[in-house]
Scaffold this motif. Structure first.
Motif, PDB file in Angstrom:
ATOM      1  N   THR A 173       0.899  -1.205   0.080  1.00 29.25           N
ATOM      2  CA  THR A 173       0.124  -0.145   0.052  1.00 29.25           C
ATOM      3  C   THR A 173       0.897   1.269   0.059  1.00 29.25           C
ATOM      4  OG1 THR A 173      -0.265  -0.286   2.416  1.00 29.25           O
ATOM      5  CG2 THR A 173      -1.938  -1.000   1.031  1.00 29.25           C
ATOM      6  N   GLU A 174       0.308   2.318  -0.225  1.00 34.33           N
ATOM      7  CA  GLU A 174       1.240   3.456  -0.527  1.00 34.33           C
ATOM      8  C   GLU A 174       1.578   3.794   0.926  1.00 34.33           C
ATOM      9  OE1 GLU A 174       0.632   8.009  -2.300  1.00 34.33           O
ATOM     10  OE2 GLU A 174      -0.930   6.659  -2.294  1.00 34.33           O
ATOM     11  N   LEU A 175       2.732   4.582   1.081  1.00 38.81           N
ATOM     12  CA  LEU A 175       3.120   4.901   2.305  1.00 38.81           C
ATOM     13  C   LEU A 175       4.030   6.187   1.926  1.00 38.81           C
ATOM     14  CD1 LEU A 175       4.028   4.948   5.265  1.00 38.81           C
ATOM     15  CD2 LEU A 175       5.923   3.333   4.477  1.00 38.81           C
ATOM     16  N   GLU A 176       3.760   7.452   2.419  1.00 38.47           N
ATOM     17  CA  GLU A 176       4.220   8.370   2.195  1.00 38.47           C
ATOM     18  C   GLU A 176       4.945   8.936   3.450  1.00 38.47           C
ATOM     19  OE1 GLU A 176       1.215  11.477   1.014  1.00 38.47           O
ATOM     20  OE2 GLU A 176       0.541  10.483  -0.635  1.00 38.47           O
ATOM     21  N   ALA A 177       6.173   8.877   3.371  1.00 40.69           N
ATOM     22  CA  ALA A 177       7.065   9.222   4.561  1.00 40.69           C
ATOM     23  C   ALA A 177       7.312  10.617   4.551  1.00 40.69           C
ATOM     24  CB  ALA A 177       8.503   8.494   4.318  1.00 40.69           C
ATOM     25  N   THR A 178       6.918  11.431   5.672  1.00 35.24           N
ATOM     26  CA  THR A 178       6.905  12.745   5.903  1.00 35.24           C
ATOM     27  C   THR A 178       8.072  13.000   6.709  1.00 35.24           C
ATOM     28  OG1 THR A 178       5.605  12.692   7.741  1.00 35.24           O
ATOM     29  CG2 THR A 178       4.344  13.141   5.561  1.00 35.24           C
ATOM     30  N   GLY A 179       9.091  12.136   6.776  1.00 33.69           N
ATOM     31  CA  GLY A 179      10.110  12.655   7.510  1.00 33.69           C
ATOM     32  C   GLY A 179      11.264  11.330   7.146  1.00 33.69           C
ATOM     33  N   PRO A 180      12.595  11.598   7.727  1.00 34.54           N
ATOM     34  CA  PRO A 180      13.648  10.427   7.090  1.00 34.54           C
ATOM     35  C   PRO A 180      13.197   8.973   7.696  1.00 34.54           C
ATOM     36  CG  PRO A 180      14.396  11.674   9.049  1.00 34.54           C
ATOM     37  CD  PRO A 180      13.070  12.459   8.754  1.00 34.54           C
ATOM     38  N   MET A 181      13.724   8.117   7.036  1.00 29.32           N
ATOM     39  CA  MET A 181      13.578   6.666   7.316  1.00 29.32           C
ATOM     40  C   MET A 181      14.512   6.481   8.538  1.00 29.32           C
ATOM     41  SD  MET A 181      11.338   4.426   5.579  1.00 29.32           S
ATOM     42  CE  MET A 181      10.401   4.590   4.263  1.00 29.32           C
ATOM     43  N   LEU A 182      13.850   5.493   9.359  1.00 31.32           N
ATOM     44  CA  LEU A 182      14.903   5.360  10.392  1.00 31.32           C
ATOM     45  C   LEU A 182      15.294   3.718  10.342  1.00 31.32           C
ATOM     46  CD1 LEU A 182      16.025   6.088  13.211  1.00 31.32           C
ATOM     47  CD2 LEU A 182      13.994   5.307  14.312  1.00 31.32           C
ATOM     48  N   PHE A 183      16.719   3.518  10.081  1.00 31.67           N
ATOM     49  CA  PHE A 183      17.074   2.303   9.741  1.00 31.67           C
ATOM     50  C   PHE A 183      17.633   1.642  11.294  1.00 31.67           C
ATOM     51  CE2 PHE A 183      17.054   3.958   5.534  1.00 31.67           C
ATOM     52  CZ  PHE A 183      16.660   2.849   4.926  1.00 31.67           C
ATOM     53  N   HIS A 184      17.331   0.200  11.100  1.00 29.28           N
ATOM     54  CA  HIS A 184      17.559  -0.400  12.466  1.00 29.28           C
ATOM     55  C   HIS A 184      18.045  -1.990  12.273  1.00 29.28           C
ATOM     56  CE1 HIS A 184      13.392  -0.411  11.893  1.00 29.28           C
ATOM     57  NE2 HIS A 184      13.322  -1.631  12.617  1.00 29.28           N
ATOM     58  N   GLU A 185      19.090  -2.509  12.714  1.00 24.01           N
ATOM     59  CA  GLU A 185      19.445  -3.898  12.751  1.00 24.01           C
ATOM     60  C   GLU A 185      18.348  -4.677  13.708  1.00 24.01           C
ATOM     61  OE1 GLU A 185      21.226  -5.755  11.127  1.00 24.01           O
ATOM     62  OE2 GLU A 185      22.408  -4.250   9.892  1.00 24.01           O
ATOM     63  N   VAL A 186      17.835  -5.685  13.439  1.00 27.47           N
ATOM     64  CA  VAL A 186      16.869  -6.499  14.199  1.00 27.47           C
ATOM     65  C   VAL A 186      17.580  -7.955  14.465  1.00 27.47           C
ATOM     66  CG1 VAL A 186      14.634  -7.243  14.690  1.00 27.47           C
ATOM     67  CG2 VAL A 186      14.971  -5.182  13.923  1.00 27.47           C
ATOM     68  N   MET A 187      17.641  -8.350  15.628  1.00 29.31           N
ATOM     69  CA  MET A 187      17.985  -9.681  15.741  1.00 29.31           C
ATOM     70  C   MET A 187      16.832 -10.512  16.706  1.00 29.31           C
ATOM     71  SD  MET A 187      21.322 -11.360  18.060  1.00 29.31           S
ATOM     72  CE  MET A 187      22.278 -10.666  16.891  1.00 29.31           C
ATOM     73  N   GLN A 188      16.033 -11.096  15.841  1.00 32.92           N
ATOM     74  CA  GLN A 188      14.974 -11.800  16.219  1.00 32.92           C
ATOM     75  C   GLN A 188      15.100 -13.115  16.488  1.00 32.92           C
ATOM     76  OE1 GLN A 188      11.324 -10.744  13.872  1.00 32.92           O
ATOM     77  NE2 GLN A 188      10.850 -12.991  13.717  1.00 32.92           N
ATOM     78  N   GLU A 189      14.526 -13.614  17.903  1.00 35.86           N
ATOM     79  CA  GLU A 189      14.443 -14.787  18.322  1.00 35.86           C
ATOM     80  C   GLU A 189      13.645 -15.805  17.241  1.00 35.86           C
ATOM     81  OE1 GLU A 189      16.144 -16.036  21.066  1.00 35.86           O
ATOM     82  OE2 GLU A 189      17.297 -14.093  20.776  1.00 35.86           O
ATOM     83  N   PRO A 190      13.894 -17.206  17.467  1.00 33.02           N
ATOM     84  CA  PRO A 190      13.301 -18.118  16.640  1.00 33.02           C
ATOM     85  C   PRO A 190      11.526 -18.116  16.746  1.00 33.02           C
ATOM     86  CG  PRO A 190      14.982 -19.277  17.856  1.00 33.02           C
ATOM     87  CD  PRO A 190      14.859 -17.808  18.251  1.00 33.02           C
ATOM     88  N   THR A 191      10.980 -18.402  15.665  1.00 33.43           N
ATOM     89  CA  THR A 191       9.652 -18.157  15.517  1.00 33.43           C
ATOM     90  C   THR A 191       9.083 -19.043  14.571  1.00 33.43           C
ATOM     91  OG1 THR A 191       7.801 -17.071  14.859  1.00 33.43           O
ATOM     92  CG2 THR A 191       9.861 -16.315  13.907  1.00 33.43           C
ATOM     93  N   VAL A 192       7.718 -19.717  14.626  1.00 30.53           N
ATOM     94  CA  VAL A 192       7.411 -20.757  13.658  1.00 30.53           C
ATOM     95  C   VAL A 192       6.749 -19.969  12.601  1.00 30.53           C
ATOM     96  CG1 VAL A 192       7.141 -22.508  15.298  1.00 30.53           C
ATOM     97  CG2 VAL A 192       5.264 -21.011  14.775  1.00 30.53           C
ATOM     98  N   TYR A 193       6.554 -18.711  12.964  1.00 23.57           N
ATOM     99  CA  TYR A 193       5.787 -17.770  11.819  1.00 23.57           C
ATOM    100  C   TYR A 193       7.050 -17.125  10.901  1.00 23.57           C
ATOM    101  CZ  TYR A 193       1.846 -18.684  14.956  1.00 23.57           C
ATOM    102  OH  TYR A 193       0.828 -19.346  15.507  1.00 23.57           O
ATOM    103  N   ARG A 194       6.398 -16.620   9.584  1.00 21.95           N
ATOM    104  CA  ARG A 194       7.126 -15.786   8.724  1.00 21.95           C
ATOM    105  C   ARG A 194       7.460 -14.230   9.147  1.00 21.95           C
ATOM    106  NH1 ARG A 194       5.869 -15.910   3.678  1.00 21.95           N
ATOM    107  NH2 ARG A 194       3.543 -16.028   3.986  1.00 21.95           N
ATOM    108  N   TYR A 195       6.647 -13.761  10.168  1.00 16.67           N
ATOM    109  CA  TYR A 195       6.769 -12.394  10.582  1.00 16.67           C
ATOM    110  C   TYR A 195       7.961 -12.011  10.847  1.00 16.67           C
ATOM    111  CZ  TYR A 195       1.681 -13.687  11.112  1.00 16.67           C
ATOM    112  OH  TYR A 195       0.538 -13.957  11.036  1.00 16.67           O
ATOM    113  N   LEU A 196       8.623 -10.912  10.210  1.00 17.78           N
ATOM    114  CA  LEU A 196       9.602 -10.229  10.573  1.00 17.78           C
ATOM    115  C   LEU A 196       9.183  -8.830  11.292  1.00 17.78           C
ATOM    116  CD1 LEU A 196      12.160 -10.484   7.710  1.00 17.78           C
ATOM    117  CD2 LEU A 196      11.873 -12.018   9.700  1.00 17.78           C
ATOM    118  N   VAL A 197       9.464  -8.748  12.743  1.00 19.42           N
ATOM    119  CA  VAL A 197       9.089  -7.460  13.334  1.00 19.42           C
ATOM    120  C   VAL A 197      10.058  -6.578  13.394  1.00 19.42           C
ATOM    121  CG1 VAL A 197       8.393  -6.903  15.668  1.00 19.42           C
ATOM    122  CG2 VAL A 197       8.001  -9.428  14.744  1.00 19.42           C
ATOM    123  N   GLY A 198       9.548  -5.281  12.939  1.00 20.84           N
ATOM    124  CA  GLY A 198      10.498  -4.018  13.152  1.00 20.84           C
ATOM    125  C   GLY A 198       9.576  -2.746  13.610  1.00 20.84           C
TER     126      GLY A 198
END
Length: 658
Positions: free
Chosen positions: A267-292
């Protein structure tokens, strides 16, 4: 061949190896099963020290009962958990019948399998330390068993420190080859044996559904879910919303993800400010979600962003996964809502929550502006509701019961009720699940998000603004949003406060371990090979490099083995005999290479008549202990070693000049 019986010391070494091998897997079992296995081990040790055994029938029944208990603890399922529990039960029961060297070797061999089973559940540094300790004790026990069987060695005094040092040397010799294989041997995207942990051990507990009582189970779980490092200044803790599954379908009690929500273009996302980049280390999961961080705008490599802005990986991550994500903190999300999406986000089940529909119709008649309805609902929550982790159960019309009767709950109650209220008023709304807040670990300069930070909030669609986050929990318990769950539960005691720096240090070490070891996958290996100047597409170059590294590692291992072998302690009985020979040589009687011990002593006895009888006695006993098939009496052998060392010739032979 007759089985060689175990002495008390050797049995204790075997028992210590068994206990050490079970330590990595015992914490994963129910408390009652762990207590049962420890009781079986204690019984086996007690019987072994007294050199007694249970009757065969009783021993068989006890072993079968322990095995059934182990299988029952894992729900009679066919899984890694069942196999690990059954292996632990068999290993504990093995001590009930360990009475010979052969039994001891079998117990040590089974112990190595138990050590490997521990890594199927957890691959952290503590599991590794426990496994290394167990391996050292297993090798030490095997060394002891070898001394029991080999002639002359069974009576030699064994210092525990020396035996442990010898075992650690053996492990050290294998390290060069292990390091080369770990870092350079081609890796597969997924383990050949499946997941390192079974599905029910996946720590990131977000799911496709939410009903009253689901999230509270996670609120009581303090284990890590995410570790996040920001590239630049992070936002404040109260604005840290970590986006997971978006739930749009409601059946009157349970919210679930729309089956088509994971498909379609972004879907359309209009960022009105700078993107905030981050490194995520996610614990094991049986789902395909990547949480950020909410709202994802740049997907990690190998992942995609669904229309509802949930991030999906290509496959479930059953081990620690690290990825980089970019999020928009200031944004307009989907400013133009398609008709089908609007219809879906307004849908409510028929025949449910009539009182809520009536209330919203009344409010809408008084002031139909969406902002006014939102503020009125939040004011109601703030004025009349209580945040509680132990709310009363809800009736069939769960929203009506919550709004007009119980008025107690936590985030999922408020989010669910708020979305139903908004949809009843004709405002598109949906539930978003994920995490909120986190703890800033200053030692590693990262944010730790626990399962206890699990949270549910809402998004409403407003004309010209798109999807807007509204957190009704903040209206009831703002301290939950500002301070996380610690703002609700009592503050920790003095011991917890003083132990926080230590806990931070340990968690930072775990994060580093996950990055260097657990998350060392095929992609990370390719990066390493590039840094070493190797072309990952040239298999010939990689093959030569791998062969050269393995050869170098083996050469280093053999060098360590050669050096270690040159300092191995000599058989004490043989060393005492050589000392006797040197003393006789000092008296003028040198042993010729072709002489047997008996021939040499007979010649020495003729030359030293005063010591003849003593020398002949020493010779007969030495030959019997070293070469003849006589009973191995440790006390007699120790006495012989002392006499050989203490012997001094009474006279000295003077050689005549030629």
């Amino acid at each position: 061949m007759k089985a060689v019986a175990l002495d008390r010391t050797s049995f204790l070494w075997v028992a210590a190896a068994v206990v050490a091998a079970l330590l990595p897997v015992l914490p994963a079992f129910p408390i009652w099963l762990a207590a049962l296995l420890l009781a079986i081990i204690a019984l086996g040790i007690g019987l072994g020290l007294r050199r007694k055994r249970l009757p065969v029938v009783l021993r068989l029944l006890l072993t079968l009962a322990t095995a059934v208990a182990a299988v029952a603890a894992s729900g009679f399922s066919v899984s890694q958990d069942t196999g690990a529990a059954l292996l632990a039960a068999m290993l504990a029961s093995k001590l009930l019948e360990t009475g010979s060297v052969r039994d001891g070797r079998s117990a040590c061999s089974f112990s190595l399998f138990a050590v490997m089973a521990g890594f199927l559940r957890d691959q952290g540094p503590w599991t590794l330390l426990l496994a290394l300790g167990a391996c050292v004790l297993i090798l030490t026990a095997l060394i002891r068993l070898a001394r029991v069987e080999l002639p002359g060695l069974e009576a030699a005094p064994v210092r525990p420190a020396r035996a442990l040092a010898a075992s650690m040397k053996m492990l050290a010799i294998s390290l060069p080859f292990a390091a080369v294989v770990f870092f350079l041997f081609p890796r597969f995207p997924e383990p050949l044996w499946g997941s390192p942990g079974a599905e029910d051990r996946a720590r990131t507990g977000l799911s496709n559904e939410m009903s009253p009582g689901d999230i509270v189970e996670m609120l009581l779980d303090d284990s890590p879910a995410l570790r996040v490092t920001f590239e630049g200044d992070p936002p404040s803790a109260s604005t840290l919303y970590w986006r997971g599954p978006v739930l749009s379908d409601f059946d009157g009690r349970r919210w679930s993800r729309w089956i088509g929500g994971g498909f379609g273009p972004e879907t359309e996302l209009e960022a009105t400010g700078p993107m905030l980049f981050h490194e995520v280390m996610q614990e094991p999961t049986v789902y395909r979600y990547l949480v950020g961080l909410d709202v994802p705008g740049v997907a990690p490599e190998g992942a995609r962003i669904a229309p509802d802005r949930t991030v999906y990986a290509t496959r479930p991550s059953r081990s620690v996964r690290q990825f980089r994500m970019g999020s928009a903190v200031q944004y307009r999300l989907e400013p133009a809502l398609p008709a089908l999406s609007r219809q879906r986000q307004l849908r409510l089940p028929e025949g449910y929550n009539a009182q809520t529909a009536q209330l919203m119709a009344q409010w809408k008649a008084e002031d139909a502006r969406p902002d006014a309805l939102i503020q009125r609902a939040l004011a109601l929550f703030n004025r009349s509701f209580t945040y509680s982790l132990t709310p009363p159960p809800l009736a069939r019309d769960s929203i009506d019961d919550f709004l007009f009767a119980t008025r107690e709950g936590y985030c999922e109650h408020f989010a669910s009720a708020f979305v139903v209220m908004m949809r009843s008023a004709g405002i598109p709304a949906r539930v978003v699940t994920g995490y909120q807040g986190g703890f800033h670990n200053r030692i590693g300069d990262y944010w730790l998000v626990r399962n206890s930070d699990a949270h549910a909030w809402t998004e409403v669609w407003l004309e010209g603004r798109g999807w807007v986050r509204v957190d009704p929990t903040a209206a009831v318990a703002p301290e939950r949003i500002q301070s996380g769950l610690s703002g609700i539960v009592p503050p920790p005691g003095a011991l917890s406060r003083f132990g926080q720096p230590l806990w931070n240090t340990l968690d930072a070490l775990r994060r580093g371990w996950n990055y260097l070891i657990v998350d060392f996958n095929a992609a990370r290996q390719r990066q390493l090979l590039r840094r070493l100047g190797l072309d990952i597409e040239d298999w010939r170059q990689l093959g030569v490099a791998l062969i050269a590294a393995i050869a170098l590692a083996l050469a280093l291992s053999f060098a360590m083995l050669w050096r270690s072998g040159s300092t191995v302690a000599e058989d004490p009985l043989l060393a005492a005999w050589k000392k006797l020979c040197r003393r006789l040589a000092g008296a003028g009687i040198e042993k010729m290479p072709s002489e047997t011990p008996t021939q040499f002593i007979e010649r020495a006895a003729r030359a030293l008549p005063d010591d003849a009888r003593h020398l002949q006695s020493l010779s007969v006993r030495y030959v019997a202990r070293r070469y003849a098939d006589q009973p191995r009496d440790s006390d007699a052998t120790r006495a012989l070693i002392r006499e050989l060392k203490q012997f001094r010739p009474r006279t000295r032979i003077t050689r005549r000049a030629p």
